[in-house]
Design a protein around this motif. Structure first.
Motif, PDB file in Angstrom:
ATOM      1  N   SER A 217       0.836  -1.198   0.000  1.00  9.33           N
ATOM      2  CA  SER A 217       0.000   0.000   0.000  1.00  9.33           C
ATOM      3  C   SER A 217       0.870   1.246   0.000  1.00  9.33           C
TER       4      SER A 217
ATOM      5  N   LYS B 250      -4.123   2.347  -0.142  1.00  8.82           N
ATOM      6  CA  LYS B 250      -4.463   2.601  -1.533  1.00  8.82           C
ATOM      7  C   LYS B 250      -3.256   2.298  -2.390  1.00  8.82           C
TER       8      LYS B 250
ATOM      9  N   LYS C 188      -2.028   1.668  -6.718  1.00  6.38           N
ATOM     10  CA  LYS C 188      -2.420   1.938  -8.092  1.00  6.38           C
ATOM     11  C   LYS C 188      -2.429   0.639  -8.906  1.00  6.38           C
TER      12      LYS C 188
ATOM     13  N   LYS D 189     -12.285  -4.621  -4.649  1.00  8.50           N
ATOM     14  CA  LYS D 189     -13.133  -3.646  -3.948  1.00  8.50           C
ATOM     15  C   LYS D 189     -12.817  -3.567  -2.461  1.00  8.50           C
TER      16      LYS D 189
ATOM     17  N   ASN E 120      -9.791  -1.118  -1.687  1.00 11.48           N
ATOM     18  CA  ASN E 120      -9.929   0.318  -1.899  1.00 11.48           C
ATOM     19  C   ASN E 120      -8.751   0.876  -2.692  1.00 11.48           C
ATOM     20  N   HIS E 121      -8.416   0.235  -3.800  1.00 12.86           N
ATOM     21  CA  HIS E 121      -7.306   0.652  -4.643  1.00 12.86           C
ATOM     22  C   HIS E 121      -7.811   1.503  -5.810  1.00 12.86           C
ATOM     23  N   ASP E 122      -6.933   2.318  -6.336  1.00 16.21           N
ATOM     24  CA  ASP E 122      -7.257   3.103  -7.529  1.00 16.21           C
ATOM     25  C   ASP E 122      -7.042   2.242  -8.768  1.00 16.21           C
ATOM     26  N   ILE E 123      -8.032   2.227  -9.663  1.00 17.62           N
ATOM     27  CA  ILE E 123      -7.950   1.408 -10.868  1.00 17.62           C
ATOM     28  C   ILE E 123      -8.004   2.313 -12.098  1.00 17.62           C
ATOM     29  N   THR E 124      -7.045   2.116 -12.975  1.00 15.20           N
ATOM     30  CA  THR E 124      -6.994   2.860 -14.236  1.00 15.20           C
ATOM     31  C   THR E 124      -7.006   1.869 -15.392  1.00 15.20           C
TER      32      THR E 124
ATOM     33  N   LYS F  65     -10.120   6.321 -15.416  1.00 18.30           N
ATOM     34  CA  LYS F  65     -10.251   5.645 -14.131  1.00 18.30           C
ATOM     35  C   LYS F  65     -11.640   5.041 -13.980  1.00 18.30           C
TER      36      LYS F  65
ATOM     37  N   LYS G 262     -14.334   3.080 -10.950  1.00 17.32           N
ATOM     38  CA  LYS G 262     -14.625   2.660  -9.589  1.00 17.32           C
ATOM     39  C   LYS G 262     -15.667   1.550  -9.566  1.00 17.32           C
TER      40      LYS G 262
END
Length: 465
Positions: A280, A307, A309, A337, A340-344, A357, A359
């Motif tokens: 993280s 979080k 990436k 989910k 709680n990670h950022d997804i691109t 991005k 969610k």
């Protein structure tokens, strides 16, 4: 045959009980360290097994009977289940605990033999090895039993089934899922309870008279040191010799999955395992001292922000269908989910065409209608530049043979299309998994769909009063 069979079972059980009593007597005298099995008993017992096998051969599912004919047989009084299987000397060996096996009727004996063969066809002997370091033995064994017992009737009353697990643990597990799914769900429940203190005398006896689900597959540890690929090849040979007639649909499906699996974990389960290793990001905090220099009060400490990436690359030039990708990204979102990670998402062919991005599944856009060549390097350049933590690359596998930018500081998971054969890269810098093929819907209007007689009132939906 039934009355003679039952009489033979009763006689053998009495002899097995006598062997057990003599063993315990010798053990108390300090004279015995193993269970002596007279040759006469072995011959009589395996004569009974031959009768069970004959019944299997006469059954419509005679595949099991022909499979059993190729297996070696052993007697093990220390087995924690009526039957058990392992692989030794280029053969599968079926082991029997007479104290448990002889307590079953003919149909239950057949089912417990089928049970072991289904474990083989499901690839459980090598798939379970992938999970041992991360999951409880009870969770693994129960999960595998749920899978194979779903196809069996006339099970012994203590058998682990989906219905029993859902009732006993107040769960709502779904039927006909991969055993990895059941492992994770059961393990999550077991984690809520404190583990019992190990019983040091639990394994002292060399004779088991009760079934122990946690140790039901310990016998697998005694298998020959064989790599997964070789074991799968032997399994396919056993299957080929066992297919003498028609095979039920569920067996055909298992055999087909075994041939295509290459003994690997499904891509989505492998992703779950990767997620546990993704570091993280950190955020600065004044409430904690710097760990490396605690005496420096002017330096901020760090807390995990939980979080990271995640970059999902989609090769829009290849043969991955919309249905395949939509199903795959749905599973990706479901898996990550809880983190709680950022997804691109990056859409690419020979270059990056679009980046956005997401969610939820609603954020996933229709793919660009561009079909150029394929180059993997631009995605890795983007990943290095943006310091991502995990790259999931969906592609048909056809691109460069060599990356001109090597990944720095992140893990990579390649997921090939159901129609993709292999990854073109000589060095992939990560695991390569196959995407389960999804039926591609063809929405093209065909002439056969058009009525030649023109429009008719018969084409209208019925009106109800």
């Amino acid at each position: 045959m039934t009355s003679n069979f039952e009489n033979q079972v009763q006689t053998l059980y009495e002899k097995a009980t006598l062997i057990m009593e003599e063993f315990y007597h010798s053990q108390r005298q300090g004279q015995q360290t193993g269970v002596p099995i007279p040759q006469e008993f072995k011959e009589e017992f395996f004569g009974l097994v031959d009768k069970v096998n004959l019944s299997l051969l006469e059954d419509k599912d005679n595949f099991y009977g022909y499979f059993l004919m190729q297996m070696s047989r052993e007697i093990r009084f220390d087995l924690a289940s009526p039957t058990g299987v392992n692989f030794k000397g280029a053969k599968y060996v079926l082991h029997f605990n007479p104290m448990l096996f002889l307590n079953l009727n003919l149909r239950q004996m057949e089912s417990t033999i089928k049970h072991e063969i289904l474990h083989i066809l499901s690839g459980h002997l090598w798939r379970a090895k992938e999970l041992k370091s991360r999951y409880n033995a009870l969770a693994i064994n129960m999960a595998m039993n749920i899978v194979v017992n779903a196809y069996l009737e006339d099970l012994p009353p203590y058998s682990v089934t989906l219905e029993w697990v859902n009732l006993h643990y107040s769960l709502k597990l779904l039927p006909f899922k991969p055993f990895e799914y059941y492992v994770e769900e059961i393990q999550a429940l077991l984690d809520l309870f404190e583990a019992d203190e190990p019983d040091e005398n639990k394994d002292a006896d060399e004779i088991k008279t009760e079934v122990d689900p946690e140790k039901a597959h310990d016998l697998w540890e005694e298998s020959s040191d064989t790599d997964d690929k070789t074991l799968q090849e032997f399994t396919e040979k056993f299957i080929a010799h066992a297919q003498k007639g028609s095979v039920p649909g569920y067996l055909e499906s298992m055999i087909s999955s075994l041939s295509n699996s290459q003994g690997e974990l499904p891509w989505n389960f492998y992703l779950k395992r990767l997620m546990g290793t993704v570091p993280s990001n950190h955020k600065k905090t004044v409430t904690r001292r710097n760990r490396r220099q605690p005496e420096r009060l002017d330096l901020r400490g760090q807390l995990r922000s939980h979080k990271a990436k995640i970059l999902v690359a989609l090769d829009i030039s290849g043969s991955i269908s919309d249905q395949e990708f939509n199903q795959a990204i749905k599973e990706v979102l479901a898996i990550v989910k809880n983190y709680n990670h950022d997804i691109t998402i990056v859409e690419c062919d020979n270059d990056i065409r679009r980046v956005y991005k997401v969610k939820t599944l609603k954020d996933v856009k229709d793919r660009l209608n561009i079909r150029g060549g394929t180059r993997f390097t631009p995605v890795f350049e983007y990943a290095n530049e943006h310091k991502i933590n995990l790259l999931i690359y969906f592609t048909d596998g056809q691109g460069e043979e060599k990356l001109y930018t090597t990944p720095r500081g992140y893990k990579t998971l390649w997921v090939l299309s159901g129609r993709g054969k292999e990854l073109s890269l000589e060095k992939p810098y990560g695991a390569v998994k196959k995407l389960k093929q999804v039926e591609v819907k063809d929405n093209t209007l065909k002439m056969s769909d058009v009525k030649t007689e023109g429009f008719s009132m018969q084409d209208q939906e019925r009106i109800y009063n």
